[in-house]
Design a protein around this motif. Sequence first.
Motif, PDB file in Angstrom:
ATOM      1  N   ASP A  86      73.278  14.374 101.474  1.00  0.00           N
ATOM      2  CA  ASP A  86      72.767  13.069 101.902  1.00  0.00           C
ATOM      3  C   ASP A  86      73.878  12.202 102.483  1.00  0.00           C
ATOM      4  OD1 ASP A  86      70.562  10.967 101.870  1.00  0.00           O
ATOM      5  OD2 ASP A  86      72.141   9.975 100.691  1.00  0.00           O
ATOM      6  N   GLN A  87      75.067  12.290 101.904  1.00  0.00           N
ATOM      7  CA  GLN A  87      76.198  11.474 102.353  1.00  0.00           C
ATOM      8  C   GLN A  87      76.995  12.130 103.476  1.00  0.00           C
ATOM      9  OE1 GLN A  87      76.792   8.259 101.119  1.00  0.00           O
ATOM     10  NE2 GLN A  87      74.727   8.708 100.366  1.00  0.00           N
ATOM     11  N   ASP A  88      76.608  13.345 103.887  1.00  0.00           N
ATOM     12  CA  ASP A  88      77.260  14.074 104.984  1.00  0.00           C
ATOM     13  C   ASP A  88      78.775  14.174 104.768  1.00  0.00           C
ATOM     14  OD1 ASP A  88      77.210  15.520 107.370  1.00  0.00           O
ATOM     15  OD2 ASP A  88      77.578  13.731 108.584  1.00  0.00           O
ATOM     16  N   MET A  89      79.146  14.604 103.570  1.00  0.00           N
ATOM     17  CA  MET A  89      80.566  14.694 103.210  1.00  0.00           C
ATOM     18  C   MET A  89      81.232  15.902 103.837  1.00  0.00           C
ATOM     19  SD  MET A  89      80.655  13.745  99.183  1.00  0.00           S
ATOM     20  CE  MET A  89      79.819  12.299  98.584  1.00  0.00           C
ATOM     21  N   ASP A  90      82.517  15.728 104.163  1.00  0.00           N
ATOM     22  CA  ASP A  90      83.318  16.858 104.619  1.00  0.00           C
ATOM     23  C   ASP A  90      83.636  17.751 103.415  1.00  0.00           C
ATOM     24  OD1 ASP A  90      86.270  16.187 103.569  1.00  0.00           O
ATOM     25  OD2 ASP A  90      85.307  14.330 104.243  1.00  0.00           O
ATOM     26  N   TYR A  91      84.183  18.934 103.691  1.00  0.00           N
ATOM     27  CA  TYR A  91      84.427  19.938 102.649  1.00  0.00           C
ATOM     28  C   TYR A  91      85.332  19.428 101.534  1.00  0.00           C
ATOM     29  CZ  TYR A  91      85.972  24.178 100.338  1.00  0.00           C
ATOM     30  OH  TYR A  91      86.278  25.124  99.392  1.00  0.00           O
ATOM     31  N   LEU A  92      86.463  18.820 101.888  1.00  0.00           N
ATOM     32  CA  LEU A  92      87.419  18.389 100.873  1.00  0.00           C
ATOM     33  C   LEU A  92      86.839  17.292  99.988  1.00  0.00           C
ATOM     34  CD1 LEU A  92      90.719  18.387 102.970  1.00  0.00           C
ATOM     35  CD2 LEU A  92      89.971  20.086 101.290  1.00  0.00           C
ATOM     36  N   THR A  93      86.186  16.319 100.580  1.00  0.00           N
ATOM     37  CA  THR A  93      85.570  15.240  99.807  1.00  0.00           C
ATOM     38  C   THR A  93      84.461  15.791  98.914  1.00  0.00           C
ATOM     39  OG1 THR A  93      86.061  13.663 101.560  1.00  0.00           O
ATOM     40  CG2 THR A  93      84.375  13.015  99.965  1.00  0.00           C
TER      41      THR A  93
ATOM     42  N   HIS B  25      74.452  22.758  84.304  1.00  0.00           N
ATOM     43  CA  HIS B  25      75.472  21.751  84.623  1.00  0.00           C
ATOM     44  C   HIS B  25      75.344  21.216  86.047  1.00  0.00           C
ATOM     45  CE1 HIS B  25      77.381  25.575  85.838  1.00  0.00           C
ATOM     46  NE2 HIS B  25      77.960  24.845  86.777  1.00  0.00           N
ATOM     47  N   TYR B  26      74.488  21.784  86.869  1.00  0.00           N
ATOM     48  CA  TYR B  26      74.304  21.299  88.234  1.00  0.00           C
ATOM     49  C   TYR B  26      73.474  20.024  88.281  1.00  0.00           C
ATOM     50  CZ  TYR B  26      76.202  25.348  90.755  1.00  0.00           C
ATOM     51  OH  TYR B  26      77.018  26.303  91.290  1.00  0.00           O
ATOM     52  N   THR B  27      72.560  19.860  87.336  1.00  0.00           N
ATOM     53  CA  THR B  27      71.670  18.704  87.368  1.00  0.00           C
ATOM     54  C   THR B  27      71.849  17.871  86.109  1.00  0.00           C
ATOM     55  OG1 THR B  27      70.046  19.960  88.632  1.00  0.00           O
ATOM     56  CG2 THR B  27      69.292  17.940  87.611  1.00  0.00           C
TER      57      THR B  27
ATOM     58  N   VAL C 207      74.177  17.252  92.396  1.00  0.00           N
ATOM     59  CA  VAL C 207      75.349  16.789  93.145  1.00  0.00           C
ATOM     60  C   VAL C 207      75.267  17.262  94.598  1.00  0.00           C
ATOM     61  CG1 VAL C 207      77.864  16.911  93.316  1.00  0.00           C
ATOM     62  CG2 VAL C 207      76.782  16.699  91.088  1.00  0.00           C
ATOM     63  N   ILE C 208      74.820  18.485  94.820  1.00  0.00           N
ATOM     64  CA  ILE C 208      74.751  19.016  96.187  1.00  0.00           C
ATOM     65  C   ILE C 208      73.820  18.176  97.057  1.00  0.00           C
ATOM     66  CG2 ILE C 208      72.926  20.698  95.722  1.00  0.00           C
ATOM     67  CD1 ILE C 208      74.461  22.596  97.656  1.00  0.00           C
ATOM     68  N   ASP C 209      72.744  17.669  96.486  1.00  0.00           N
ATOM     69  CA  ASP C 209      71.825  16.843  97.262  1.00  0.00           C
ATOM     70  C   ASP C 209      72.487  15.525  97.664  1.00  0.00           C
ATOM     71  OD1 ASP C 209      69.800  18.749  97.155  1.00  0.00           O
ATOM     72  OD2 ASP C 209      69.053  17.971  95.248  1.00  0.00           O
ATOM     73  N   PHE C 210      73.293  14.947  96.762  1.00  0.00           N
ATOM     74  CA  PHE C 210      74.042  13.731  97.083  1.00  0.00           C
ATOM     75  C   PHE C 210      75.072  14.011  98.177  1.00  0.00           C
ATOM     76  CE2 PHE C 210      77.849  11.103  96.281  1.00  0.00           C
ATOM     77  CZ  PHE C 210      77.318   9.867  96.586  1.00  0.00           C
ATOM     78  N   ILE C 211      75.779  15.130  98.061  1.00  0.00           N
ATOM     79  CA  ILE C 211      76.802  15.503  99.047  1.00  0.00           C
ATOM     80  C   ILE C 211      76.172  15.653 100.433  1.00  0.00           C
ATOM     81  CG2 ILE C 211      78.284  17.427  99.760  1.00  0.00           C
ATOM     82  CD1 ILE C 211      78.981  17.722  96.710  1.00  0.00           C
TER      83      ILE C 211
END
Length: 77
Positions: free
Chosen positions: A27-34, A13-15, A21-25
């Motif tokens: 890449d986008q330098d998201m904070d923890y909550l987002t 379910h990860y890919t 999803v983690i690679d997108f997160i």
Amino acid sequence: MDKENDIVNNPSHYTKGKIEVIDFIIDQDMDYLTASAVKYLCRHRHKHMGEGQIEDLRKCRFYINKLINSLMDDNVQ
């Protein structure tokens, strides 16, 4: 152990699609909550069936509400 059968680091379910999803997160330098909200939103259809899907959407909503409250608190100060 090969990547396809690694249920700890690469469960199915990860890919979905071309990237995890983690690679997108990252890449986008998201904070923890987002990042947490995005993670649950992206995975809810693939991780569980029925009530499990709703549980993941509730988790997503929890993180979105936390983010909204955090932003509102920042605007008050």
